[in-house]
Scaffold this motif. Structure first.
Motif, mmCIF file in Angstrom:
data_model
loop_
_atom_site.group_PDB
_atom_site.id
_atom_site.type_symbol
_atom_site.label_atom_id
_atom_site.label_comp_id
_atom_site.label_asym_id
_atom_site.label_seq_id
_atom_site.Cartn_x
_atom_site.Cartn_y
_atom_site.Cartn_z
ATOM 1 N N ARG B 47 93.085 72.082 42.696
ATOM 2 C CA ARG B 47 91.899 71.639 41.961
ATOM 3 C C ARG B 47 90.874 71.039 42.928
ATOM 4 N NH1 ARG B 47 93.282 71.827 36.563
ATOM 5 N NH2 ARG B 47 95.538 72.033 36.329
ATOM 6 N N ARG B 48 89.641 71.346 42.686
ATOM 7 C CA ARG B 48 88.511 70.860 43.492
ATOM 8 C C ARG B 48 88.596 71.319 44.940
ATOM 9 N NH1 ARG B 48 85.521 66.353 41.589
ATOM 10 N NH2 ARG B 48 85.960 66.006 39.399
ATOM 11 N N ASP B 82 96.971 77.875 36.317
ATOM 12 C CA ASP B 82 97.525 76.698 35.664
ATOM 13 C C ASP B 82 98.880 77.012 35.023
ATOM 14 O OD1 ASP B 82 97.389 74.078 35.203
ATOM 15 O OD2 ASP B 82 95.897 74.146 33.589
ATOM 16 N N ARG B 101 88.327 80.325 31.600
ATOM 17 C CA ARG B 101 88.524 79.319 32.635
ATOM 18 C C ARG B 101 88.195 79.835 34.030
ATOM 19 N NH1 ARG B 101 94.242 76.772 31.334
ATOM 20 N NH2 ARG B 101 93.554 75.312 32.924
ATOM 21 N N ASN B 181 81.958 77.036 31.014
ATOM 22 C CA ASN B 181 82.656 75.842 31.516
ATOM 23 C C ASN B 181 83.934 76.204 32.258
ATOM 24 O OD1 ASN B 181 80.755 74.251 30.156
ATOM 25 N ND2 ASN B 181 81.962 74.434 28.278
ATOM 26 N N GLU B 183 86.874 76.467 35.284
ATOM 27 C CA GLU B 183 87.417 75.526 36.268
ATOM 28 C C GLU B 183 87.490 76.175 37.642
ATOM 29 O OE1 GLU B 183 91.233 74.341 34.486
ATOM 30 O OE2 GLU B 183 90.211 74.963 32.671
ATOM 31 N N LEU B 215 84.896 71.819 40.265
ATOM 32 C CA LEU B 215 85.259 73.232 40.312
ATOM 33 C C LEU B 215 86.181 73.531 41.484
ATOM 34 C CD1 LEU B 215 81.672 74.663 39.818
ATOM 35 C CD2 LEU B 215 83.464 74.588 38.100
#
Lengths: 327, 334
Positions: B47-48, B82, B101, B181, B183, B215
């Motif tokens: 993540r990120r 995920d 996503r 939206n 991820e 993101l």
């Protein structure tokens, strides 16, 4: 104070109404400034062709209003008036400006009504052909593989026959099937079907070619990425991008469809003499040509030639004007 | 980081059938021809995090990108987002939920926007496809918001794509990608079609959005300078395989794999003056008939016997997530 309050209300409302009103106006302004209009006005021949087309279509649409006689009204027909030459010839009747045919119908009125049926059949068959060709071309180009092979081989086979032959074949088959139940306007639908089915190939091939290019562009992938189905992609995303060439073919084909209808009617498989089209009139007039009644074939023939020429010129111009390589 | 990875790609492989048509094969007595575009590529994106894949053209980076978002079915291997397998048989609604996503930013900003659609319709397309807004007013509001977010004017929505420059078009693409939206964004050479000055703007915008929206990026590029600016971890690809995977700073400071070394040596960069620059000799081999053993050995100055026989595996030598696929590195020759 009151003035200030008054002025704030319109001030906040003004941009909104302004934005709404400016959208159509700017679109019209954009049209006035477009390359298309400039190239249209630059060519006098095209302007002339457009005027002639508009005049003929207008006259055909307004036929019930402007025609001096009603060729469908059998009560008003008199065989005594048959074979009257045009008004300026010896023995002409000022009542019948362009003379009469073998049944005593006014040629001018019959031309007006005949152009109406010719144009109607032309428009409807072009609509049918383009809808069919567009759908099949999109399908073949987007899905590819076996679907593509089958559709395009059928198209290739049909292309080896002259369109008029295909139209004759379809016309004959449809007549044989429908022989036992005559429907109102049945002949009209059969003609539209015959001409429409014999012209779809050109649309399908063009649309398939453009679709093959478009389907690999990234905007189609972006649509697939968010799970949009193939039908929606074909008709919402790709279709707007193939309409340009289709419009050009449709304009050129309109003239061709009108001529095909006239040819079919001339060959005797088109509209019956009771509901004349330009082709039927030429067929009937042709029989009397050698007895000196030239006006029965000359005027419908001239109208047909003029209409076909004008529409064709428009189509040619449109093809060149929309082709960025020729600008 | 690996425990909470958002995206996991495991041994992705893609083979393309590049045979001639059946009849030509029959007449010319040729066998079927296959192109192994991607072999055994594994990576994970936290993540990120921004993971970059670099490589020459033809190294299979774009194929990896397209498999990761689901535009292309892998011949073997899996992608999980995920913990959910993208290619496992799931209901249509499950697939659609997963699609929301992840999004993609494409290379060519001139081909990735439908020329006959207005910008607001383009940006609103994912919103409608995923049912993210209740009515037209809400969609319009969201589109205006997105256009502002990427540095455009909400009034630009009424225009057509051809009225914008390349950089502005790429901003529109980013707005479209963000409209569901997501991820996770896959960026397939998002700046290679842009001017250098505009490239920096777009890259800064992307980093800014990453910080604001949390993101994760999979960033595909052939431009090492761009990758250095963007990535936390970098995978170097050569002929369909990842040959080295390392944190960005370490990769640039101390490259392991011979290909990476030669690549960095060839890079004209002010910060790296003093080192002799030399081009890598030879061409990238034909992927239909790749050389045996390590695909890089014909061009490698350190190549020795095992390189011509065995395909080296991607091996981690120390604990900081660095991995290279090279016999010479394992043998301690470099």
């Amino acid at each position: 104070m009151r003035n200030a309050a008054d002025s704030t209300v319109p001030a906040s409302a003004a941009p909104r109404t302004g934005a709404v009103a400016s959208a159509p106006r700017s679109r019209f302004a954009a049209f006035l400034d477009s390359d298309l209009l400039h190239s249209f006005l630059r060519s006098r021949l095209v302007v002339l062709a457009a005027l002639v087309s508009v005049a003929i279509v207008g006259a055909a649409v307004l036929a019930p209003v402007i025609a001096p006689h009603d060729p469908y009204d059998l009560k008003s027909l008199s065989l005594l008036d048959a074979n009257t030459p045009p008004a300026w010839e010896k023995g002409g009747d000022p009542n019948y400006l362009l003379g009469t045919d073998d049944q005593g119908r006014d040629i001018l009125s019959t031309i007006l009504y005949g152009t109406r049926s010719s144009l109607a059949i032309g428009f409807c068959s072009v609509l049918l052909a383009s809808a069919l060709g567009l759908s099949l071309g999109l399908w073949a180009g987007y899905v590819g593989g076996r679907v593509d092979t089958v559709i395009m081989r059928i198209a290739d086979v049909q292309l080896t026959f002259p369109a008029i032959l295909t139209a004759l074949l379809i016309d004959g088959v449809a007549l044989a099937i429908l022989r036992h139940h005559t429907v109102e306007g049945g002949k009209f639908s059969i003609l539209v079907l015959a001409i429409g089915l014999s012209f779809w190939v050109q649309y399908a091939r063009t649309v398939r070619g453009v679709t093959l290019v478009e389907r690999n562009k990234e905007y189609v992938e972006a649509a697939r990425l968010i799970g949009i189905g193939p039908l929606k992609i074909m008709f919402q995303h790709i279709l707007p991008n193939v309409l340009g060439p289709v419009l050009v073919i449709a304009t050129i084909n309109l003239a061709l469809a009108i001529i095909t209808e006239a040819t079919l009617s001339f060959l005797g498989v088109g509209l019956p003499p009771t509901e004349p089209s330009l082709g039927t009139m030429i067929q009937v007039g042709n029989k009397y040509l050698f007895s000196g009644s030239w006006w029965m074939v000359a005027f419908p023939g001239l109208t047909l030639a003029l209409l076909a020429l004008a529409v064709n010129l428009l189509g040619d111009w449109l093809r060149d004007a929309l082709n960025p390589k020729l600008r | 980081m690996t425990r909470a990875a958002l995206v996991e790609a495991k041994s992705l492989t893609r083979v393309f059938d590049v045979s001639k048509p059946w009849l030509s094969r029959l007449i010319e007595r040729e066998p079927k021809a296959y192109l192994k575009a991607v072999t055994n590529v594994s990576f994970s994106v936290g993540r990120r995090e921004t993971v970059a894949l670099v490589g020459e053209s033809g190294s299979g980076k774009s194929t990896v990108a397209r498999m990761t978002v689901g535009l292309l079915t892998p011949t073997a291997g899996s992608v999980t987002i995920d913990g959910i397998d993208m290619w496992a048989p799931a209901g249509a609604s499950e697939r659609q939920k997963l699609r929301r996503r992840l999004q993609m930013i494409f290379q060519d900003p001139f081909a990735s926007l439908n020329p006959r659609w207005r910008v607001d319709r383009i940006v609103a397309d994912p919103i409608k496809a995923f049912g993210l807004a209740k009515d037209g007013a809400q969609i319009r509001h969201r589109v205006g918001e997105l256009l502002t977010l990427v540095g455009l004017d909400p009034a630009d929505g009424a225009k057509y794509p051809h009225e914008f420059s390349g950089g502005q078009r790429q901003r529109i693409c980013i707005a479209r990608a963000l409209s569901s939206n997501p991820e996770f964004l896959v960026c397939d050479e998002p700046t290679s079609a842009l001017d250098v000055s505009v490239q920096a703007q777009i890259l800064n915008l992307m980093r800014d959005l990453q910080d604001r929206l949390g993101l994760s990026y999979l960033f595909i590029s052939h431009n090492l300078a761009v990758v250095r600016h963007m990535a936390t971890r970098i995978g170097v690809m050569y002929l369909g395989r990842i040959v080295e995977m390392a944190p960005a700073a370490e990769l640039f400071a101390a490259p392991r794999h011979p290909y990476t070394r030669l690549l960095l040596d060839a890079l004209p960069d002010l910060g790296m003056t003093g080192r002799p620059r030399r081009p890598i000799e030879g061409e990238i081999p034909n992927p239909i008939a790749p050389p045996p053993g390590c695909a890089f050995h014909p061009r490698c100055p350190w190549a020795f016997e095992p390189c011509r026989v065995d395909v080296p595996a991607l091996m981690t030598k120390d604990g900081n997530g660095r991995a290279a696929a090279c016999h010479a590195v394992v043998a301690g020759r470099i």
